[in-house]
Design an enzyme around this catalytic site. Sequence first.
Site, PDB file in Angstrom:
ATOM      1  N   GLU A   1      -4.592  23.536   7.615  1.00  0.00           N
ATOM      2  CA  GLU A   1      -5.056  24.964   8.698  1.00  0.00           C
ATOM      3  C   GLU A   1      -5.829  24.020   9.767  1.00  0.00           C
ATOM      4  OE1 GLU A   1      -3.779  26.438   9.994  1.00  0.00           O
ATOM      5  OE2 GLU A   1      -3.765  28.937   9.066  1.00  0.00           O
ATOM      6  N   ASP A   2      -5.962  24.455  11.115  1.00  0.00           N
ATOM      7  CA  ASP A   2      -6.264  24.119  11.998  1.00  0.00           C
ATOM      8  C   ASP A   2      -7.691  25.120  12.130  1.00  0.00           C
ATOM      9  OD1 ASP A   2      -5.097  26.302  12.307  1.00  0.00           O
ATOM     10  OD2 ASP A   2      -4.564  26.274  14.751  1.00  0.00           O
TER      11      ASP A   2
ATOM     12  N   ASP B   1      -9.735  32.225  10.604  1.00  0.00           N
ATOM     13  CA  ASP B   1     -10.902  33.686  11.136  1.00  0.00           C
ATOM     14  C   ASP B   1     -11.140  34.437  10.352  1.00  0.00           C
ATOM     15  OD1 ASP B   1     -11.809  34.719  13.423  1.00  0.00           O
ATOM     16  OD2 ASP B   1      -9.733  34.720  14.533  1.00  0.00           O
TER      17      ASP B   1
ATOM     18  N   PHE C   1     -13.218  31.092  20.873  1.00  0.00           N
ATOM     19  CA  PHE C   1     -12.059  30.975  21.457  1.00  0.00           C
ATOM     20  C   PHE C   1     -11.468  29.576  21.393  1.00  0.00           C
ATOM     21  CE2 PHE C   1      -6.686  30.990  22.147  1.00  0.00           C
ATOM     22  CZ  PHE C   1      -6.748  31.539  21.455  1.00  0.00           C
TER      23      PHE C   1
ATOM     24  N   ARG D   1      -2.692  22.219  24.119  1.00  0.00           N
ATOM     25  CA  ARG D   1      -2.672  21.739  22.848  1.00  0.00           C
ATOM     26  C   ARG D   1      -2.379  20.622  23.342  1.00  0.00           C
ATOM     27  NH1 ARG D   1      -0.557  25.040  18.831  1.00  0.00           N
ATOM     28  NH2 ARG D   1       0.192  26.115  20.133  1.00  0.00           N
TER      29      ARG D   1
HETATM   30  P1  5GP Z   1      -6.561  34.226  11.876  1.00  0.00           P
HETATM   31  O1  5GP Z   1      -5.588  34.984  10.288  1.00  0.00           O
HETATM   32  O2  5GP Z   1      -7.290  33.389   9.904  1.00  0.00           O
HETATM   33  O3  5GP Z   1      -7.809  35.476  11.282  1.00  0.00           O
HETATM   34  O4  5GP Z   1      -5.820  33.668  11.786  1.00  0.00           O
HETATM   35  C1  5GP Z   1      -6.098  32.228  11.862  1.00  0.00           C
HETATM   36  C2  5GP Z   1      -4.597  31.967  12.854  1.00  0.00           C
HETATM   37  O5  5GP Z   1      -5.384  32.134  14.333  1.00  0.00           O
HETATM   38  C3  5GP Z   1      -5.085  30.094  13.381  1.00  0.00           C
HETATM   39  O6  5GP Z   1      -4.147  29.766  12.865  1.00  0.00           O
HETATM   40  C4  5GP Z   1      -4.497  29.736  14.589  1.00  0.00           C
HETATM   41  O7  5GP Z   1      -3.388  29.988  14.623  1.00  0.00           O
HETATM   42  C5  5GP Z   1      -5.463  31.029  15.202  1.00  0.00           C
HETATM   43  N1  5GP Z   1      -6.870  30.988  15.292  1.00  0.00           N
HETATM   44  C6  5GP Z   1      -7.753  31.867  15.338  1.00  0.00           C
HETATM   45  N2  5GP Z   1      -8.801  31.063  16.273  1.00  0.00           N
HETATM   46  C7  5GP Z   1      -8.307  31.015  16.656  1.00  0.00           C
HETATM   47  C8  5GP Z   1      -8.902  30.104  17.715  1.00  0.00           C
HETATM   48  O8  5GP Z   1     -10.285  29.982  18.348  1.00  0.00           O
HETATM   49  N3  5GP Z   1      -8.806  29.446  18.655  1.00  0.00           N
HETATM   50  C9  5GP Z   1      -6.588  29.735  19.174  1.00  0.00           C
HETATM   51  N4  5GP Z   1      -6.496  28.070  19.736  1.00  0.00           N
HETATM   52  N5  5GP Z   1      -6.429  30.460  17.956  1.00  0.00           N
HETATM   53  C10 5GP Z   1      -7.211  30.514  16.739  1.00  0.00           C
END
Ligand code: 5GP
Length: 175
Positions: free
Chosen positions: A98-99, A102, A151, A164
């Site tokens: 996973e990237d 959050d 972000f 990207r």
């Molecule tokens: P979560 O469900 O953990 O809140 O979010 C996971 C997804 O939110 C990540 O796979 C990503 O796509 C997006 N996301 C969360 N924070 C960021 C960020 O700082 N930058 C970007 N580009 N995407 C984020």
Amino acid sequence: MPAMPTPLYTAEQIRTRVAELATSLATRFPTDETPHFVAVLNGSFMFLADLVRAMTRPVTIDFVRMASYGSATTTSGTPRLVHGPNSDLRDRHVVIVEDIVDTGLTLHKLREHLLAAQPRTLDTVVLLDKPARRRATVPVDLVGFRIPDRFVVGYGLDCDGAHRHLPYLGIVEAS
Ligand code: 5GP
């Protein structure tokens, strides 16, 4: 043209860290078994490509897509699995790639889906961890960089489709 992000990690720093992650991953599984990497589209494509090339052993690869974020820089609610996996996970050593984690809601939901397919083990490697906004407790086995609540874009991560392609990670201001 969107404003250029403020650099956070250079391509060189990312390369070094991804190589370390690959080394840790390579020692995690029995040598006679092939780990199965399940990468979360779209943001993890660059990370996955570098990670598997830095591995010193074969892996197999599949992709999933979750829908959670819209076009803004804030969450749009409950994540859903909208694509994949297209492989049999039963009895495999599955590694989620996973990237960024959050709130943890996406990973939590994805783990539920993958565990239902009865893998032998289920590990998670994330490039970035933003612990400040965590809402779900999720196990993350390997983390590239722990970062503040900003972000982040580049190296596969986008903001409204922009940035990207960048080879480095940078910060943009939330809109
Ligand atoms: P979560 O469900 O953990 O809140 O979010 C996971 C997804 O939110 C990540 O796979 C990503 O796509 C997006 N996301 C969360 N924070 C960021 C960020 O700082 N930058 C970007 N580009 N995407 C984020």
